[in-house]
Structures are given as structure tokens and as C-alpha cells.
Motif scaffolding. Structure first.
Motif, PDB file in Angstrom:
ATOM      1  N   GLY A  28       0.848  -1.187   0.000  1.00 16.87           N
ATOM      2  CA  GLY A  28       0.000   0.000   0.000  1.00 16.87           C
ATOM      3  C   GLY A  28       0.882   1.235   0.000  1.00 16.87           C
ATOM      4  N   TYR A  29       0.423   2.273  -0.642  1.00 13.86           N
ATOM      5  CA  TYR A  29       1.224   3.488  -0.771  1.00 13.86           C
ATOM      6  C   TYR A  29       1.588   4.072   0.594  1.00 13.86           C
ATOM      7  CZ  TYR A  29       2.492   8.297  -1.829  1.00 13.86           C
ATOM      8  OH  TYR A  29       3.156   9.492  -1.894  1.00 13.86           O
ATOM      9  N   SER A  54      10.464  12.690  -4.633  1.00 16.72           N
ATOM     10  CA  SER A  54       9.655  12.385  -3.452  1.00 16.72           C
ATOM     11  C   SER A  54       8.983  11.032  -3.648  1.00 16.72           C
ATOM     12  CB  SER A  54       8.582  13.460  -3.241  1.00 16.72           C
ATOM     13  OG  SER A  54       7.650  13.431  -4.315  1.00 16.72           O
ATOM     14  N   LYS A  55       8.377  10.542  -2.598  1.00 17.86           N
ATOM     15  CA  LYS A  55       7.614   9.300  -2.687  1.00 17.86           C
ATOM     16  C   LYS A  55       6.433   9.491  -3.646  1.00 17.86           C
ATOM     17  CE  LYS A  55       4.891   6.431   0.454  1.00 17.86           C
ATOM     18  NZ  LYS A  55       4.599   6.200   1.873  1.00 17.86           N
ATOM     19  N   GLU A  56       5.789  10.644  -3.564  1.00 17.80           N
ATOM     20  CA  GLU A  56       4.692  10.953  -4.479  1.00 17.80           C
ATOM     21  C   GLU A  56       5.197  10.998  -5.926  1.00 17.80           C
ATOM     22  OE1 GLU A  56       2.105  14.828  -5.662  1.00 17.80           O
ATOM     23  OE2 GLU A  56       2.298  14.406  -3.525  1.00 17.80           O
ATOM     24  N   GLY A  57       6.363  11.606  -6.136  1.00 17.05           N
ATOM     25  CA  GLY A  57       6.935  11.655  -7.483  1.00 17.05           C
ATOM     26  C   GLY A  57       7.219  10.275  -8.028  1.00 17.05           C
ATOM     27  N   LEU A  58       7.645   9.373  -7.167  1.00 16.87           N
ATOM     28  CA  LEU A  58       7.896   7.988  -7.576  1.00 16.87           C
ATOM     29  C   LEU A  58       6.584   7.291  -7.938  1.00 16.87           C
ATOM     30  CD1 LEU A  58       9.787   5.626  -7.982  1.00 16.87           C
ATOM     31  CD2 LEU A  58       9.797   5.264  -5.508  1.00 16.87           C
ATOM     32  N   LEU A  59       5.554   7.480  -7.133  1.00 19.54           N
ATOM     33  CA  LEU A  59       4.256   6.895  -7.448  1.00 19.54           C
ATOM     34  C   LEU A  59       3.718   7.453  -8.761  1.00 19.54           C
ATOM     35  CD1 LEU A  59       1.813   5.124  -6.750  1.00 19.54           C
ATOM     36  CD2 LEU A  59       0.922   7.048  -5.422  1.00 19.54           C
ATOM     37  N   LEU A 108      -2.190  -0.745  -8.129  1.00 20.51           N
ATOM     38  CA  LEU A 108      -2.072   0.700  -7.893  1.00 20.51           C
ATOM     39  C   LEU A 108      -3.318   1.430  -8.376  1.00 20.51           C
ATOM     40  CD1 LEU A 108       1.598   1.486  -8.979  1.00 20.51           C
ATOM     41  CD2 LEU A 108       0.693   1.367  -6.660  1.00 20.51           C
ATOM     42  N   LEU A 109      -3.785   1.084  -9.547  1.00 22.47           N
ATOM     43  CA  LEU A 109      -4.963   1.737 -10.106  1.00 22.47           C
ATOM     44  C   LEU A 109      -6.206   1.423  -9.282  1.00 22.47           C
ATOM     45  CD1 LEU A 109      -4.342   1.013 -13.887  1.00 22.47           C
ATOM     46  CD2 LEU A 109      -3.809   3.099 -12.636  1.00 22.47           C
ATOM     47  N   ARG A 110      -6.311   0.209  -8.847  1.00 22.96           N
ATOM     48  CA  ARG A 110      -7.477  -0.266  -8.095  1.00 22.96           C
ATOM     49  C   ARG A 110      -7.570   0.378  -6.713  1.00 22.96           C
ATOM     50  NH1 ARG A 110      -5.790  -5.560  -7.214  1.00 22.96           N
ATOM     51  NH2 ARG A 110      -5.027  -5.018  -5.189  1.00 22.96           N
ATOM     52  N   ASN A 111      -6.448   0.659  -6.110  1.00 21.63           N
ATOM     53  CA  ASN A 111      -6.431   1.182  -4.743  1.00 21.63           C
ATOM     54  C   ASN A 111      -6.337   2.695  -4.677  1.00 21.63           C
ATOM     55  OD1 ASN A 111      -6.580  -1.384  -3.539  1.00 21.63           O
ATOM     56  ND2 ASN A 111      -4.402  -1.693  -3.889  1.00 21.63           N
ATOM     57  N   PRO A 116      -4.949   9.732  -0.518  1.00 23.71           N
ATOM     58  CA  PRO A 116      -5.617  11.034  -0.484  1.00 23.71           C
ATOM     59  C   PRO A 116      -4.694  12.151  -0.978  1.00 23.71           C
ATOM     60  CG  PRO A 116      -4.882  10.463   1.715  1.00 23.71           C
ATOM     61  CD  PRO A 116      -4.501   9.315   0.800  1.00 23.71           C
ATOM     62  N   ASN A 117      -4.491  12.189  -2.285  1.00 26.52           N
ATOM     63  CA  ASN A 117      -3.552  13.144  -2.856  1.00 26.52           C
ATOM     64  C   ASN A 117      -4.089  13.612  -4.198  1.00 26.52           C
ATOM     65  OD1 ASN A 117      -1.234  13.796  -4.685  1.00 26.52           O
ATOM     66  ND2 ASN A 117      -0.130  13.627  -2.747  1.00 26.52           N
TER      67      ASN A 117
END
Length: 194
Positions: A28-29, A54-59, A108-111, A116-117
Motif C-alpha cells: 500500500g502506498y 519524493s515518494k509521491e513523485g515515484l508513485l 495501484l490503479l485499483r487502490n 488522499p492526494n
């Protein structure tokens, strides 16, 4: 002991994305850590931040790669179709097989709702819009009587139904990609006049 082969930046990024996608999908992210991803890749955490910020940038990079790959597989499928029903069948089959072959990307797409971003949710919606627009364009090619609103509405229905069917299949492993495609065809082809 042999020397380690140096990777190009593109190769290293691909490696990082593979590991990150797996970690995000499995843990999970929110529970994933950059330390864990860096460790599995064999890089320092600062180097990981050097690549993606960042972690967000990686996601976001993981999601963009999935977006590009999904369009590639569905476009290839469309290029080889010989008629309207075959076009719908081949593209749907490519979609379901993509989910089967890229289970981590699909997770990733499903979850999405667990993240919350706004920028992540925007990227997830961009994937849907890409596939809707792709599908609407294909529908207009095979049904020149459809106006833009109809083509877009039909594409939204096909994409939405396909996503839900893909989720349903997770608990029904006996339903193959081919069988799921047949269900989509049975539902939509008559209404589309195929």
C-alpha cells in the motif's frame, strides 16, 4: 568477485519503477517507505530522491508508465483488427490481459481511494480519460453516425464496465481475460450495432 555493471539512467529508472510498483502494490502506498524501496534497488535513499524527488513523485512515475503501456497495448490491438466487433474484442482483450500481466500496476490503479492526494488522483483520472478518448475515437471510426457526445458517453460506459469487471475477476480466477472480453462484447456489441 566480478565488477558490477553500471546501468544507464534509463535502466536504473526502469529498475526503480519495477521495485516501487511492487512495493506500493504489496504494502500500500501509505505503508511503503522510500528506505525499503531504496534498499531493494540497491541505492541510497538520497539517490532515490535524486531520481524522483519524493515518494509521491515515484508513485506518479509508476502511474505514468502504466498509462503509457496501457495505451501501447490497446493501440497495437486496434491496429490489427479487421472489423468493428473484432476491434472491440481485441481492445478489450488487450485491456484485460494488461491487468493480468501487470497485476502490480493494476493494484495501484485499483487502490486509488487509499491515496488522499490530488496530484495522484489527477494522474489516475488521466489514465481513464486517455482510455475513454482512445475508445471514443475508435467508436467514431467504426460508427460515423455517432456524434462526439454519444461516442464519449459510450466510451465512458465501456471503460467503467471494464474496470468493474476487472475488479470482479479478482475474486473469480476461473474467468479468463477471453471470457471477460466475451461478456463485454455480449453487453455492448448489440447496442453498438456490431
Amino acid at each position: 568477485m566480478g565488477a558490477r555493471k553500471r546501468m544507464s539512467r534509463a535502466e536504473r529508472e526502469a529498475q526503480i519503477l519495477e521495485v516501487a510498483e511492487r512495493v506500493f502494490a504489496n504494502d500500500g502506498y501509505q505503508a511503503s517507505s522510500m528506505d525499503d524501496i531504496a534498499g531493494q534497488v540497491g541505492l541510497s535513499k538520497p539517490m532515490l530522491y535524486e531520481y524522483f524527488g519524493s515518494k509521491e513523485g515515484l508513485l506518479l512515475a509508476c502511474l505514468r508508465r502504466s498509462k503509457r503501456e496501457l495505451l501501447e497495448v490497446t493501440s497495437r490491438a486496434a491496429a490489427h483488427a479487421t472489423g468493428p466487433e473484432q476491434l472491440l474484442y481485441d481492445c478489450m482483450l488487450a485491456f484485460f490481459r494488461f491487468g493480468d500481466e501487470h497485476q502490480q500496476a493494476w493494484a495501484l490503479l485499483r487502490n486509488e481511494f487509499s491515496i488522499p492526494n490530488a496530484s495522484v488522483n489527477s494522474e489516475l483520472e488521466a489514465i481513464r480519460i486517455q482510455q475513454r478518448d482512445f475508445t471514443a475515437d475508435l467508436l467514431r471510426q467504426v460508427r460515423d453516425d455517432l456524434d462526439d457526445e454519444q461516442a464519449e458517453a459510450y466510451a465512458e460506459a465501456i471503460i467503467g464496465a471494464s474496470e468493474r469487471l476487472a475488479l470482479w475477476r479478482e475474486n473469480r480466477p476461473e474467468v479468463t481475460a477471453e471470457k471477460a472480453t466475451e461478456h463485454v462484447i455480449a453487453l455492448f456489441a448489440p447496442g453498438l450495432g456490431f
